[in-house]
Design a protein around this motif. Structure first.
Motif, short mmCIF file in Angstrom:
data_model
loop_
_atom_site.label_atom_id
_atom_site.label_comp_id
_atom_site.label_asym_id
_atom_site.label_seq_id
_atom_site.Cartn_x
_atom_site.Cartn_y
_atom_site.Cartn_z
N MET A 437 0.83 -1.20 0.00
CA MET A 437 0.00 0.00 0.00
C MET A 437 0.87 1.26 0.00
N VAL A 438 1.90 1.25 0.85
CA VAL A 438 2.80 2.41 0.93
C VAL A 438 3.56 2.59 -0.38
N TYR A 439 4.03 1.49 -0.96
CA TYR A 439 4.78 1.62 -2.21
C TYR A 439 3.89 2.19 -3.31
N ARG A 440 2.64 1.77 -3.37
CA ARG A 440 1.72 2.33 -4.37
C ARG A 440 1.54 3.83 -4.13
N ALA A 441 1.50 4.22 -2.86
CA ALA A 441 1.36 5.65 -2.54
C ALA A 441 2.56 6.44 -3.03
N THR A 442 3.76 5.86 -2.96
CA THR A 442 4.97 6.58 -3.40
C THR A 442 4.98 6.81 -4.90
N GLU A 443 4.20 6.04 -5.63
CA GLU A 443 4.17 6.18 -7.09
C GLU A 443 3.14 7.19 -7.58
N THR A 444 2.39 7.76 -6.65
CA THR A 444 1.42 8.79 -7.04
C THR A 444 2.11 10.14 -7.12
N ALA A 445 1.50 11.04 -7.87
CA ALA A 445 2.05 12.39 -8.00
C ALA A 445 1.87 13.17 -6.69
N THR A 446 2.91 13.92 -6.31
CA THR A 446 2.84 14.73 -5.10
C THR A 446 3.17 16.18 -5.42
N GLU A 447 2.64 17.07 -4.60
CA GLU A 447 2.96 18.49 -4.71
C GLU A 447 3.31 18.99 -3.31
N PHE A 448 4.49 18.60 -2.84
CA PHE A 448 4.89 18.93 -1.48
C PHE A 448 4.93 20.45 -1.28
N LYS A 449 4.38 20.88 -0.16
CA LYS A 449 4.38 22.31 0.16
C LYS A 449 4.55 22.49 1.66
N GLN A 450 5.04 23.67 2.04
CA GLN A 450 5.27 23.97 3.44
C GLN A 450 4.25 24.98 3.95
N LEU A 451 4.19 25.12 5.28
CA LEU A 451 3.16 25.96 5.86
C LEU A 451 3.44 27.45 5.71
N TYR A 452 4.71 27.81 5.61
CA TYR A 452 5.04 29.24 5.54
C TYR A 452 6.27 29.46 4.66
N GLU A 453 6.40 30.67 4.19
CA GLU A 453 7.55 31.05 3.38
C GLU A 453 8.70 31.50 4.28
N THR A 454 9.91 31.27 3.82
CA THR A 454 11.10 31.66 4.59
C THR A 454 11.11 33.16 4.86
N GLU A 455 10.64 33.95 3.89
CA GLU A 455 10.71 35.40 4.01
C GLU A 455 9.70 35.97 5.01
N ALA A 456 8.75 35.19 5.45
CA ALA A 456 7.75 35.68 6.40
C ALA A 456 8.41 36.05 7.72
N SER A 457 7.81 36.96 8.45
CA SER A 457 8.36 37.37 9.74
C SER A 457 8.18 36.27 10.77
N LEU A 458 8.93 36.36 11.85
CA LEU A 458 8.80 35.37 12.92
C LEU A 458 7.38 35.39 13.49
N GLU A 459 6.80 36.60 13.64
CA GLU A 459 5.43 36.68 14.15
C GLU A 459 4.46 35.95 13.23
N SER A 460 4.63 36.13 11.93
CA SER A 460 3.75 35.49 10.96
C SER A 460 3.91 33.97 11.00
N LYS A 461 5.14 33.50 11.13
CA LYS A 461 5.39 32.06 11.19
C LYS A 461 4.77 31.45 12.44
N LEU A 462 4.92 32.15 13.56
CA LEU A 462 4.32 31.67 14.80
C LEU A 462 2.80 31.58 14.68
N MET A 463 2.21 32.57 14.07
CA MET A 463 0.76 32.59 13.93
C MET A 463 0.30 31.48 12.98
N THR A 464 1.04 31.26 11.91
CA THR A 464 0.69 30.19 10.97
C THR A 464 0.78 28.83 11.64
N LEU A 465 1.87 28.59 12.38
CA LEU A 465 2.01 27.31 13.07
C LEU A 465 0.89 27.12 14.09
N ALA A 466 0.55 28.20 14.80
CA ALA A 466 -0.51 28.11 15.81
C ALA A 466 -1.86 27.80 15.17
#
Length: 570
Positions: A437-466
């Motif tokens: 099942m896991v191997y079949r999942a690895t063969e699917t298309a993915t669009e990995f993304k993160q919760l925040y951009e590096t350029e965002a301020s620390l306050e913005s990152k904290l709020m996004t994580l929260a």
């Protein structure tokens, strides 16, 4: 069924050089540490630099409970099963800390017939990496206090004249570098050092557990020895009288610290009960630290195998979040699939329903209420664009009816699929369906993304994580954290990712709140700069970076028998 250590002890390991050869590691790229483990030279990555990367699978879990969800068991069992099914696979896990080994959690070799062997060698010392981190860390603390003593004793001008070194003008009240030890020791959380006429000035300090050392994070996030040396040089140890940072490079101790860690940068190769390769590197504790295996171990495995299976500490709100928002930024190596481990016990424990009924007994009310926690973690991982496979780690007390109900409910979620895993009792065969099942999942298309951009301020990152990472309604900063935030922003550290240190026992900051907390405020008590590792640690609520021993710690059961064998090690 035999205990974990009995299973490990009855097993005859293959020569570790044979495991290395089958993986593709040459004899001259291996440094043997006895018959069962070996250090792997980083030269292997240079030799195989043009090889394509393997598919990467990361194992995470629902919110942890005292019953244990079996994340490492699943990681090792999945590795065994993938190899059994014909997919060349290598596991990458973290080295256990002796704090939990002698405390409450026990070891971290997996268990049953899905474990790394010999388990006592993995759980106790291994090849000494944690000791090297402790020694290098505490050398910096000693060097800093020695410099403070001599500059204070002589004065800046006389110090420079006698030593030939520029005075650092250390502010004794702004020493940021604490000490570390690889044991749970609550009495050392806050201490004063420098008492005595030849030892001062007196100032506040404290101890963290070694896994929480910034050096451990540097070890996990470095690409090679040159990168390790550069990161150690950037460590901010203290502030001077003008409020400017003093680094390990400024103190002149960075080179010596690197020398202590020169062997620790190489991951350790061991094997599973099925003779599958496993690279062990970096340290645990995803609640207060980075909580993921090293980039170096992943990189080596990625060039030698077709699939790499690694795990992130605690629930997906902890290690998986840090893997995605910190580690992937450094490595550029995104996962092809993820596995969320769950048990019927975990769902019942996460229901938020207080009941005297035995957790092993059927309980549809608690199971239904607790399912919300699993669905939250499925959705949490899914938002990173990674397919999610749910592994139901089966216990002997589980009923078929409740398992069937759970499978049906998971089928109504965003999960790619789910399978029951019996790796603990059956090894590779018990996880064969999960592996496919896991191997079949690895063969699917993915669009990995993160919760925040590096350029965002620390306050913005904290709020996004929260908000996005935990479901909080707001964030509040203590006066101390506000002052630290202003300093970090002023000194251009605002572009760094955030490493949240909070309880792992709840998605929120409060371990008593189970299920899916909503509408809560996330209280930030302190912000700690990790300039070498490349992130800012945000301490949330009453989290401690030094655990304490419980009422009946694990060491009470650990001893040596008349044959010189270790007993009582979980």
């Amino acid at each position: 069924m035999l205990s974990d250590i009995e299973i490990s002890r009855q097993h005859t390991c293959q020569p570790i050089s044979q495991i290395a050869g089958e993986l593709g590691i040459n004899p001259d790229e291996l440094s043997l540490h006895g018959a069962n483990k070996a250090k792997v030279s980083l030269a292997v990555t240079n030799r195989l630099a043009n090889n394509k990367n393997a598919k990467l699978v990361i194992v995470t879990a629902v919110t942890p409970t005292p019953f244990g969800e079996g994340k490492t068991v699943t990681t090792i069992g999945l590795t065994q099963a993938l190899n059994h099914n014909g997919h060349k696979t290598c596991a990458c896990i973290r080295q256990p800390s002796m704090g939990p080994v002698f405390g409450t959690k026990g070891g971290a070799a997996g268990g049953g017939y899905a474990q790394v062997v010999p388990m006592e060698e993995l759980n106790l010392h291994l090849t000494g990496d944690i000791h090297a981190v402790s020694s290098a860390h505490n050398l910096a603390a000693a060097a800093l206090d020695a410099r403070l003593f001599h500059e204070t004793r002589l004065g800046a001008a006389a110090f420079t004249e006698q030593s030939g070194l520029a005075a650092l003008n250390i502010d004794a009240d702004k020493i940021l570098w604490r000490r570390v030890v690889d044991h749970n020791e609550r009495s050392l959380r806050q201490i004063n050092v420098g008492y005595g006429s030849f030892n001062g000035p007196v100032h506040e300090s404290g101890f963290d557990i070694t896994a929480a050392s910034e050096l451990m994070a540097i070890l996990a996030l470095s690409r090679d020895l040159k990168d390790l040396r550069s990161r150690i040089g950037r460590l901010v140890l203290a502030l001077n009288q003008q409020g400017e940072p003093i680094t390990a490079e400024d103190l002149g101790v960075a080179g010596a610290m690197t020398v202590i860690m020169v062997d620790a940068i190489e991951p350790t190769l061991m094997q599973t009960l099925s003779g599958d390769p496993c690279l062990i590197h970096a340290g645990p504790f995803a609640n207060i630290a980075h909580g993921n295996s090293s980039i170096i171990a992943d990189s080596i495995a990625a060039k030698l195998a077709d699939v790499v299976v690694t795990e992130a500490g605690f629930g997906s709100d902890m290690g998986f979040e840090k893997f995605s928002n910190i580690k992937v930024r450094e490595s550029g190596y995104a996962p092809s699939a993820s596995v969320v481990v769950v048990t019927l016990k975990a769902l019942k424990a996460n229901s938020g329903i207080t009941s005297e009924q035995d957790i092993n007994q059927p309980d549809s009310e608690r199971l239904t209420a607790g399912f919300a926690n699993l669905e939250w973690h499925i959705n949490n991982v899914s938002q990173y664009g990674v397919p999610v496979v749910v592994a139901i780690n089966r216990f002997p007390t589980d009923t078929d009816a409740e398992l069937e109900w759970l499978i049906e409910r998971i089928g109504q979620t965003k999960a790619f699929g789910c399978e029951i895993s019996e790796a603990f009792s059956k090894g590779a065969e018990g996880a064969a369906k999960l592996a496919e099942m896991v191997y079949r999942a690895t063969e699917t298309a993915t669009e990995f993304k993160q919760l925040y951009e590096t350029e965002a301020s620390l306050e913005s990152k904290l709020m996004t994580l929260a908000e996005v990472g935990y479901g909080a309604a707001s964030v509040s900063l203590s006066d101390k954290a506000k002052s630290q935030l202003a300093w970090l922003t002023k000194h251009n550290y605002g572009n760094l990712p955030i490493c949240v240190a909070k309880t792992p026992m709840s998605i929120s900051h409060d371990p008593a709140i189970k299920g899916i907390p909503t509408g809560f405020d996330l209280p930030i008590t302190e912000l700690r700069l990790n300039a070498g590792a490349g992130f800012v640690t945000a301490l949330v609520g009453e989290v401690m970076t030094m655990p304490g021993l419980g009422l009946t710690p694990g060491y009470l059961n650990i001893d040596i028998n008349d044959n010189g064998e270790i007993i009582g090690l979980a």
